[in-house]
Write a protein that holds these residues in place. Structure first.
Motif, mmCIF file in Angstrom:
data_model
loop_
_atom_site.group_PDB
_atom_site.id
_atom_site.type_symbol
_atom_site.label_atom_id
_atom_site.label_comp_id
_atom_site.label_asym_id
_atom_site.label_seq_id
_atom_site.Cartn_x
_atom_site.Cartn_y
_atom_site.Cartn_z
ATOM 1 N N ALA A 134 -9.874 -17.679 -15.464
ATOM 2 C CA ALA A 134 -9.729 -17.710 -16.924
ATOM 3 C C ALA A 134 -9.469 -19.137 -17.403
ATOM 4 O O ALA A 134 -10.035 -19.581 -18.399
ATOM 5 C CB ALA A 134 -8.602 -16.783 -17.365
ATOM 6 N N VAL A 135 -8.633 -19.868 -16.679
ATOM 7 C CA VAL A 135 -8.333 -21.259 -17.040
ATOM 8 C C VAL A 135 -9.591 -22.111 -16.920
ATOM 9 O O VAL A 135 -9.898 -22.926 -17.800
ATOM 10 C CB VAL A 135 -7.196 -21.816 -16.157
ATOM 11 C CG1 VAL A 135 -7.062 -23.326 -16.328
ATOM 12 C CG2 VAL A 135 -5.884 -21.120 -16.487
ATOM 13 N N ALA A 136 -10.345 -21.908 -15.853
ATOM 14 C CA ALA A 136 -11.574 -22.672 -15.652
ATOM 15 C C ALA A 136 -12.589 -22.358 -16.747
ATOM 16 O O ALA A 136 -13.251 -23.257 -17.274
ATOM 17 C CB ALA A 136 -12.165 -22.369 -14.279
ATOM 18 N N ALA A 137 -12.707 -21.089 -17.113
ATOM 19 C CA ALA A 137 -13.649 -20.693 -18.171
ATOM 20 C C ALA A 137 -13.237 -21.296 -19.512
ATOM 21 O O ALA A 137 -14.085 -21.758 -20.282
ATOM 22 C CB ALA A 137 -13.705 -19.172 -18.274
ATOM 23 N N ARG A 138 -11.938 -21.301 -19.775
ATOM 24 C CA ARG A 138 -11.439 -21.875 -21.029
ATOM 25 C C ARG A 138 -11.703 -23.387 -21.070
ATOM 26 O O ARG A 138 -12.108 -23.925 -22.101
ATOM 27 C CB ARG A 138 -9.945 -21.594 -21.183
ATOM 28 C CG ARG A 138 -9.408 -21.978 -22.547
ATOM 29 C CD ARG A 138 -7.949 -21.618 -22.721
ATOM 30 N NE ARG A 138 -7.707 -20.211 -22.486
ATOM 31 C CZ ARG A 138 -6.588 -19.730 -21.954
ATOM 32 N NH1 ARG A 138 -5.606 -20.539 -21.625
ATOM 33 N NH2 ARG A 138 -6.444 -18.447 -21.779
ATOM 34 N N ALA A 139 -11.489 -24.066 -19.957
ATOM 35 C CA ALA A 139 -11.741 -25.516 -19.887
ATOM 36 C C ALA A 139 -13.216 -25.806 -20.096
ATOM 37 O O ALA A 139 -13.584 -26.754 -20.797
ATOM 38 C CB ALA A 139 -11.275 -26.060 -18.548
ATOM 39 N N GLU A 140 -14.078 -24.979 -19.505
ATOM 40 C CA GLU A 140 -15.522 -25.170 -19.661
ATOM 41 C C GLU A 140 -15.938 -24.956 -21.116
ATOM 42 O O GLU A 140 -16.731 -25.718 -21.662
ATOM 43 C CB GLU A 140 -16.281 -24.216 -18.742
ATOM 44 C CG GLU A 140 -17.782 -24.436 -18.773
ATOM 45 C CD GLU A 140 -18.522 -23.526 -17.808
ATOM 46 O OE1 GLU A 140 -19.760 -23.497 -17.881
ATOM 47 O OE2 GLU A 140 -17.880 -22.851 -16.992
ATOM 48 N N ALA A 171 -14.069 -25.327 -23.771
ATOM 49 C CA ALA A 171 -13.545 -26.443 -24.566
ATOM 50 C C ALA A 171 -14.422 -27.677 -24.389
ATOM 51 O O ALA A 171 -14.703 -28.394 -25.347
ATOM 52 C CB ALA A 171 -12.105 -26.742 -24.157
ATOM 53 N N SER A 172 -14.882 -27.902 -23.167
ATOM 54 C CA SER A 172 -15.757 -29.045 -22.895
ATOM 55 C C SER A 172 -17.076 -28.901 -23.645
ATOM 56 O O SER A 172 -17.565 -29.854 -24.245
ATOM 57 C CB SER A 172 -16.002 -29.149 -21.389
ATOM 58 O OG SER A 172 -16.905 -30.185 -21.111
ATOM 59 N N GLU A 173 -17.646 -27.697 -23.627
ATOM 60 C CA GLU A 173 -18.899 -27.447 -24.344
ATOM 61 C C GLU A 173 -18.709 -27.638 -25.846
ATOM 62 O O GLU A 173 -19.567 -28.198 -26.521
ATOM 63 C CB GLU A 173 -19.410 -26.037 -24.049
ATOM 64 C CG GLU A 173 -19.946 -25.871 -22.636
ATOM 65 C CD GLU A 173 -20.341 -24.436 -22.331
ATOM 66 O OE1 GLU A 173 -20.292 -23.583 -23.235
ATOM 67 O OE2 GLU A 173 -20.696 -24.178 -21.171
ATOM 68 N N ALA A 174 -17.572 -27.200 -26.361
ATOM 69 C CA ALA A 174 -17.300 -27.353 -27.794
ATOM 70 C C ALA A 174 -17.195 -28.839 -28.157
ATOM 71 O O ALA A 174 -17.682 -29.253 -29.207
ATOM 72 C CB ALA A 174 -16.012 -26.620 -28.167
ATOM 73 N N LYS A 175 -16.576 -29.629 -27.282
ATOM 74 C CA LYS A 175 -16.466 -31.075 -27.544
ATOM 75 C C LYS A 175 -17.845 -31.725 -27.566
ATOM 76 O O LYS A 175 -18.121 -32.576 -28.401
ATOM 77 C CB LYS A 175 -15.595 -31.738 -26.478
ATOM 78 C CG LYS A 175 -14.125 -31.468 -26.647
ATOM 79 C CD LYS A 175 -13.312 -32.166 -25.569
ATOM 80 C CE LYS A 175 -11.842 -31.847 -25.700
ATOM 81 N NZ LYS A 175 -11.044 -32.455 -24.630
ATOM 82 N N VAL A 176 -18.708 -31.328 -26.642
ATOM 83 C CA VAL A 176 -20.063 -31.887 -26.590
ATOM 84 C C VAL A 176 -20.822 -31.508 -27.858
ATOM 85 O O VAL A 176 -21.477 -32.348 -28.474
ATOM 86 C CB VAL A 176 -20.809 -31.393 -25.335
ATOM 87 C CG1 VAL A 176 -22.284 -31.760 -25.403
ATOM 88 C CG2 VAL A 176 -20.174 -31.981 -24.083
ATOM 89 N N GLU A 177 -20.729 -30.238 -28.259
ATOM 90 C CA GLU A 177 -21.418 -29.789 -29.472
ATOM 91 C C GLU A 177 -20.911 -30.540 -30.698
ATOM 92 O O GLU A 177 -21.690 -30.929 -31.565
ATOM 93 C CB GLU A 177 -21.240 -28.285 -29.656
ATOM 94 C CG GLU A 177 -22.036 -27.462 -28.662
ATOM 95 C CD GLU A 177 -21.791 -25.975 -28.800
ATOM 96 O OE1 GLU A 177 -21.113 -25.562 -29.766
ATOM 97 O OE2 GLU A 177 -22.280 -25.229 -27.945
ATOM 98 N N LYS A 178 -19.602 -30.764 -30.777
ATOM 99 C CA LYS A 178 -19.043 -31.492 -31.916
ATOM 100 C C LYS A 178 -19.516 -32.944 -31.912
ATOM 101 O O LYS A 178 -19.836 -33.499 -32.959
ATOM 102 C CB LYS A 178 -17.518 -31.426 -31.883
ATOM 103 C CG LYS A 178 -16.887 -32.068 -33.095
ATOM 104 C CD LYS A 178 -15.399 -31.849 -33.160
ATOM 105 C CE LYS A 178 -14.855 -32.482 -34.419
ATOM 106 N NZ LYS A 178 -13.437 -32.307 -34.580
ATOM 107 N N ALA A 179 -19.563 -33.559 -30.734
ATOM 108 C CA ALA A 179 -20.026 -34.946 -30.637
ATOM 109 C C ALA A 179 -21.481 -35.060 -31.073
ATOM 110 O O ALA A 179 -21.850 -35.981 -31.791
ATOM 111 C CB ALA A 179 -19.860 -35.452 -29.204
ATOM 112 N N ILE A 180 -22.305 -34.106 -30.661
ATOM 113 C CA ILE A 180 -23.710 -34.106 -31.067
ATOM 114 C C ILE A 180 -23.813 -33.918 -32.568
ATOM 115 O O ILE A 180 -24.595 -34.594 -33.245
ATOM 116 C CB ILE A 180 -24.495 -33.013 -30.307
ATOM 117 C CG1 ILE A 180 -24.607 -33.382 -28.825
ATOM 118 C CG2 ILE A 180 -25.883 -32.821 -30.916
ATOM 119 C CD1 ILE A 180 -25.168 -32.290 -27.956
ATOM 120 N N SER A 181 -22.997 -33.022 -33.111
ATOM 121 C CA SER A 181 -22.998 -32.779 -34.552
ATOM 122 C C SER A 181 -22.612 -34.038 -35.313
ATOM 123 O O SER A 181 -23.246 -34.395 -36.305
ATOM 124 C CB SER A 181 -22.035 -31.641 -34.889
ATOM 125 O OG SER A 181 -21.922 -31.474 -36.282
#
Length: 60
Positions: free
Chosen positions: A12-18, A20-30
């Motif tokens: 669950a922790v690993a999935a949450r970290a992944e 969060a990482s994807e959300a950061k990438v999407e925000k950076a692209i945005s």
């Protein structure tokens, strides 16, 4: 050997970290897309002002 509960928590922790990482990438692209669009608009306005200035200068 770890218990199933510990493994489940670690997953669950690993999935949450992944996620969060994807959300950061999407925000950076945005944000990058917003900057590109803003730059293109500013460039367009600048070019149009030059064209208008030239047309006015040549019309005299």
């Amino acid at each position: 050997m770890s218990s199933p509960a510990t493994e489940s928590y670690a997953d669950a922790v690993a999935a949450r970290a992944e996620a969060a990482s994807e959300a950061k990438v999407e925000k950076a692209i945005s944000n990058q897309t917003k900057w590109i669009i803003t730059t293109l608009i500013a460039t367009s306005i600048g070019l149009m002002s030059i064209v208008v200035t030239l047309v006015i200068a040549l019309a005299d």
